[in-house]
Design a protein around this motif. Structure first.
Motif, PDB file in Angstrom:
ATOM      1  N   GLN A  74       0.876  -1.375   0.158  1.00  0.00           N
ATOM      2  CA  GLN A  74      -0.060   0.112   0.008  1.00  0.00           C
ATOM      3  C   GLN A  74       0.865   1.088   0.078  1.00  0.00           C
ATOM      4  N   LEU A  75       1.927   1.344   0.998  1.00  0.00           N
ATOM      5  CA  LEU A  75       2.707   2.269   0.725  1.00  0.00           C
ATOM      6  C   LEU A  75       3.497   2.513  -0.453  1.00  0.00           C
ATOM      7  N   ALA A  76       4.172   1.427  -0.899  1.00  0.00           N
ATOM      8  CA  ALA A  76       4.906   1.580  -2.228  1.00  0.00           C
ATOM      9  C   ALA A  76       3.937   1.971  -3.104  1.00  0.00           C
ATOM     10  N   GLU A  77       2.659   1.671  -3.420  1.00  0.00           N
ATOM     11  CA  GLU A  77       1.660   2.254  -4.434  1.00  0.00           C
ATOM     12  C   GLU A  77       1.418   3.709  -4.059  1.00  0.00           C
ATOM     13  N   SER A  78       1.390   4.278  -2.826  1.00  0.00           N
ATOM     14  CA  SER A  78       1.299   5.534  -2.732  1.00  0.00           C
ATOM     15  C   SER A  78       2.445   6.362  -3.154  1.00  0.00           C
ATOM     16  N   ALA A  79       3.660   5.668  -2.834  1.00  0.00           N
ATOM     17  CA  ALA A  79       4.831   6.384  -3.451  1.00  0.00           C
ATOM     18  C   ALA A  79       5.201   6.473  -4.899  1.00  0.00           C
ATOM     19  N   GLY A  82       1.039   9.740  -8.330  1.00  0.00           N
ATOM     20  CA  GLY A  82       1.482  11.464  -8.504  1.00  0.00           C
ATOM     21  C   GLY A  82       1.445  12.274  -7.241  1.00  0.00           C
ATOM     22  N   SER A  83       0.575  11.891  -6.262  1.00  0.00           N
ATOM     23  CA  SER A  83       0.584  12.704  -5.081  1.00  0.00           C
ATOM     24  C   SER A  83       1.785  12.303  -3.999  1.00  0.00           C
ATOM     25  N   GLY A  84       2.469  11.046  -4.431  1.00  0.00           N
ATOM     26  CA  GLY A  84       3.670  10.745  -3.430  1.00  0.00           C
ATOM     27  C   GLY A  84       3.229   9.778  -2.432  1.00  0.00           C
ATOM     28  N   LEU A  85       4.114   9.444  -1.631  1.00  0.00           N
ATOM     29  CA  LEU A  85       4.071   8.679  -0.319  1.00  0.00           C
ATOM     30  C   LEU A  85       3.229   9.592   0.608  1.00  0.00           C
ATOM     31  N   ARG A  86       2.535   8.608   1.377  1.00  0.00           N
ATOM     32  CA  ARG A  86       1.349   9.177   2.209  1.00  0.00           C
ATOM     33  C   ARG A  86       1.646   8.369   3.483  1.00  0.00           C
ATOM     34  N   ALA A  87       1.968   8.752   4.886  1.00  0.00           N
ATOM     35  CA  ALA A  87       1.616   8.181   6.150  1.00  0.00           C
ATOM     36  C   ALA A  87       0.385   7.430   6.239  1.00  0.00           C
ATOM     37  N   LEU A  88       0.104   6.221   5.559  1.00  0.00           N
ATOM     38  CA  LEU A  88      -1.256   5.744   5.895  1.00  0.00           C
ATOM     39  C   LEU A  88      -1.168   4.749   6.933  1.00  0.00           C
ATOM     40  N   PRO A  89      -2.514   4.330   7.612  1.00  0.00           N
ATOM     41  CA  PRO A  89      -2.740   3.554   8.548  1.00  0.00           C
ATOM     42  C   PRO A  89      -2.473   2.268   7.982  1.00  0.00           C
ATOM     43  N   GLU A  90      -2.036   1.280   8.997  1.00  0.00           N
ATOM     44  CA  GLU A  90      -1.881  -0.054   8.875  1.00  0.00           C
ATOM     45  C   GLU A  90      -3.072  -0.872   8.460  1.00  0.00           C
ATOM     46  N   PRO A  91      -3.141  -1.519   7.445  1.00  0.00           N
ATOM     47  CA  PRO A  91      -4.399  -2.261   7.139  1.00  0.00           C
ATOM     48  C   PRO A  91      -4.529  -3.519   7.993  1.00  0.00           C
ATOM     49  N   LEU A  92      -5.530  -3.832   8.366  1.00  0.00           N
ATOM     50  CA  LEU A  92      -6.097  -5.087   9.051  1.00  0.00           C
ATOM     51  C   LEU A  92      -6.348  -5.986   8.327  1.00  0.00           C
ATOM     52  N   THR A  93      -5.515  -7.106   7.844  1.00  0.00           N
ATOM     53  CA  THR A  93      -5.767  -8.137   7.038  1.00  0.00           C
ATOM     54  C   THR A  93      -5.633  -9.406   7.799  1.00  0.00           C
ATOM     55  N   PRO A  94      -6.401 -10.484   7.168  1.00  0.00           N
ATOM     56  CA  PRO A  94      -6.481 -11.930   7.961  1.00  0.00           C
ATOM     57  C   PRO A  94      -5.112 -12.417   8.512  1.00  0.00           C
TER      58      PRO A  94
END
Length: 122
Positions: A74-79, A82-94
């Motif tokens: 998720q962070l790599a896709e954000s980086a 066009g808007s760049g890397l954002r400090a995203l919250p950790e996803p809760l996955t199974p």
């Protein structure tokens, strides 16, 4: 915390910082520049990351966290956006229903690039 160009620091919890370190180092190894945006106390700030800018990842904990691959992705896709890397919250996955304790990552982080095999063609 993340120390930017020796001039300022951004307070970031160790768990998020460990994941950001992997993504940032991966991009900088490829000589890519990109913006990084985070929010602190209701204010959004953005800085520019590039190969010539000094960065220091400073951890307050004493153990390396297990890394959440879904969050890294998720962070790599954000980086790469066009808007760049954002400090995203950790996803809760199974595979990772509860975030792990906040601890630092080792100084040398692994690249996000998946291993590939050479396939011979007939």
């Amino acid at each position: 915390m993340l120390v930017y160009n020796g001039n300022g620091s951004i307070p970031i919890d160790d768990r998020l910082l460990a994941h950001l370190q992997v993504v940032v180092i991966d991009k900088l190894r490829r000589q890519e520049s990109f913006p990084f945006t985070w929010e602190l106390d209701g204010r959004e700030s953005t800085i520019w990351f590039g190969p010539s800018i000094a960065l220091e990842f400073v951890y307050s904990g004493g153990r390396a966290p297990s890394l959440n691959r879904a969050w890294l992705h998720q962070l790599a896709e954000s980086a790469a956006s066009g808007s760049g890397l954002r400090a995203l919250p950790e996803p809760l996955t199974p595979a990772n229903p509860v975030p792990a304790p906040e601890v630092p990552v080792p100084a040398m982080a692994r690249s996000l690039a998946p291993a590939t095999r050479n396939r011979a063609t007939a």
